[in-house]
Design a protein around this motif. Structure first.
Motif, PDB file in Angstrom:
ATOM      1  N   ASN A 198      -6.893  -6.657   7.176  1.00  0.00           N
ATOM      2  CA  ASN A 198      -6.215  -5.356   7.218  1.00  0.00           C
ATOM      3  C   ASN A 198      -4.765  -5.489   7.691  1.00  0.00           C
ATOM      4  O   ASN A 198      -4.332  -4.796   8.614  1.00  0.00           O
ATOM      5  N   HIS A 199      -4.018  -6.346   7.027  1.00  0.00           N
ATOM      6  CA  HIS A 199      -2.626  -6.617   7.382  1.00  0.00           C
ATOM      7  C   HIS A 199      -1.647  -6.117   6.322  1.00  0.00           C
ATOM      8  O   HIS A 199      -0.597  -6.717   6.104  1.00  0.00           O
ATOM      9  N   ASP A 212      -8.091  -2.401   3.379  1.00  0.00           N
ATOM     10  CA  ASP A 212      -6.866  -1.694   3.010  1.00  0.00           C
ATOM     11  C   ASP A 212      -6.253  -2.386   1.796  1.00  0.00           C
ATOM     12  O   ASP A 212      -6.964  -2.943   0.966  1.00  0.00           O
ATOM     13  N   GLY A 213      -4.953  -2.373   1.664  1.00  0.00           N
ATOM     14  CA  GLY A 213      -4.305  -2.951   0.486  1.00  0.00           C
ATOM     15  C   GLY A 213      -3.862  -4.398   0.652  1.00  0.00           C
ATOM     16  O   GLY A 213      -3.094  -4.909  -0.176  1.00  0.00           O
ATOM     17  N   THR A 214      -4.355  -5.066   1.698  1.00  0.00           N
ATOM     18  CA  THR A 214      -3.919  -6.437   1.982  1.00  0.00           C
ATOM     19  C   THR A 214      -4.145  -7.376   0.805  1.00  0.00           C
ATOM     20  O   THR A 214      -3.246  -8.120   0.390  1.00  0.00           O
ATOM     21  N   VAL A 215      -5.352  -7.375   0.254  1.00  0.00           N
ATOM     22  CA  VAL A 215      -5.698  -8.313  -0.821  1.00  0.00           C
ATOM     23  C   VAL A 215      -4.837  -8.074  -2.056  1.00  0.00           C
ATOM     24  O   VAL A 215      -4.391  -9.031  -2.712  1.00  0.00           O
ATOM     25  N   ASP A 216      -4.556  -6.818  -2.389  1.00  0.00           N
ATOM     26  CA  ASP A 216      -3.723  -6.522  -3.559  1.00  0.00           C
ATOM     27  C   ASP A 216      -2.313  -7.080  -3.379  1.00  0.00           C
ATOM     28  O   ASP A 216      -1.709  -7.610  -4.325  1.00  0.00           O
ATOM     29  N   ASP A 234      -0.217 -11.196  10.387  1.00  0.00           N
ATOM     30  CA  ASP A 234       0.613 -10.148  10.980  1.00  0.00           C
ATOM     31  C   ASP A 234       1.775 -10.720  11.789  1.00  0.00           C
ATOM     32  O   ASP A 234       2.495  -9.973  12.460  1.00  0.00           O
ATOM     33  N   ASP A 235       1.968 -12.032  11.741  1.00  0.00           N
ATOM     34  CA  ASP A 235       3.115 -12.683  12.386  1.00  0.00           C
ATOM     35  C   ASP A 235       4.075 -13.168  11.302  1.00  0.00           C
ATOM     36  O   ASP A 235       3.784 -13.087  10.114  1.00  0.00           O
ATOM     37  N   TYR A 236       5.224 -13.724  11.708  1.00  0.00           N
ATOM     38  CA  TYR A 236       6.138 -14.301  10.723  1.00  0.00           C
ATOM     39  C   TYR A 236       7.082 -15.283  11.406  1.00  0.00           C
ATOM     40  O   TYR A 236       7.281 -15.236  12.620  1.00  0.00           O
TER      41      TYR A 236
END
Length: 318
Positions: free
Chosen positions: A13-14, A45-49, A95-97
């Motif tokens: 869920n990221h 949520d839309g993470t995979v897309d 969720d990091d970068y």
């Protein structure tokens, strides 16, 4: 051309963050081939897309391995490990970068030149801008109270980090470490003990085992401290109980059982936290208080015996 390194990116869920994570890898300046392996743990949520759109754009660089349901960090990592490429691995949570385009090159260059190290890591900034002032998470409360902006403000790092320091819960920022692949990691993913909480600690114990880590005092990434992070969705008691199980498992390890003083110190600390937590039921607090005293005593005895051995060794060589 085969990859020298695989980036392990775990997502759950990221959708608000994963594009930043992926782009921060793609912007790395390196002279070697690498692959981004994304393991999604049943996002709803839309993470995979979003990940699929990057896979379509960079099919040779990014590979997605999505679990159909939430199965936990351990199973997600195990699934990725079956598909890794290269002799080096780098972790980056979805969720990091990263903020330094030379990060991977610097760390790989170091490991290539220093085979005596199993891994290396660096300082990271802490972004708590999306974290509410009132939060139940212990680490987030500390960050908010003191205004901490980096890991090096929270922890004292030495240039070389040894196994006893990791046993003693020196935190290695998850998204900072680059490490060698090897049999020690295969043993971990095939283990019957599968902690889904404090897994990063469990992994770092496997990486540093029989070796050491190099620390770079340079902020090359950003850790996002937010309410939907994996560690924020787990209860305090469960976290502490998992840490206790990890520490007790070390007593059964042929290598780590020689670090009893540090293991007993950790056990007394975890039990003391449980004993003083108002959200924990009374029975658990009473039991934890007894265990705290027991392991504090064992730590004192182990420390005394170690000091006695060291003194005898000094006298015999002097």
């Amino acid at each position: 051309m085969s990859s020298l390194l695989s980036v392990f990116m775990l997502t759950r869920n990221h959708e608000k963050f994963v594009a930043d994570a992926i782009m921060s890898v793609l912007e790395q300046k390196v002279n070697f081939e690498y692959t981004i392996l994304v393991g999604d743990d049943g996002s709803t949520d839309g993470t995979v897309d979003i990940i699929k759109s990057y896979c379509k754009k960079y099919p040779q660089r990014i590979k997605l391995f999505a679990l159909s349901e939430n199965r936990g960090i351990f199973e997600n990592v195990k699934n990725l490990y079956l598909h890794y490429e290269g002799i080096y691995l780098a972790n980056l949570d979805g969720d990091d970068y990263w903020i330094d385009e030379n990060k991977l090159q610097m760390q790989v260059d170091f490991l290539e030149a220093h085979p005596e190290y199993n891994g290396c890591f660096h300082d990271m900034k802490i972004d708590s801008s999306s974290m509410p002032v009132a939060t139940n998470d212990e680490s987030s409360r500390i960050n908010a109270k003191h205004g901490y902006m980096s890991y090096s403000q929270l922890h004292t790092y030495t240039s070389d980090v040894f196994p006893y320091q990791v046993v003693d819960r020196l935190i290695i920022p998850t998204s900072s470490i680059v490490y060698r692949n090897g049999a020690h990691l295969m043993d971990l993913v095939q283990s019957d003990f599968r902690p889904n909480y404090s897994f990063d600690w469990w992994l770092n114990l496997a990486i540093v085992k029989n070796s050491k880590l190099k620390y770079f005092p340079r902020q090359m990434g950003v850790y996002r401290d937010h309410i939907h992070g994996t560690t924020k969705t787990v209860g305090f008691t469960l976290k502490k109980q998992t840490n206790i199980l990890i520490l007790k498992s070390l007593l059964q390890d042929n290598y780590y059982r020689h670090f009893k003083k540090w293991i007993f110190k950790g056990l007394s600390r975890e039990y003391n936290s449980l004993a003083n937590d108002s959200t924990t039921d009374q029975g658990t607090r009473l039991s934890a208080n007894f265990s705290y005293g027991w392991y504090a005593l064992k730590m004192a005895i182990s420390t005394f015996l170690e000091n006695h051995r060291n003194m005898n060794t000094k006298n015999s060589t002097g």
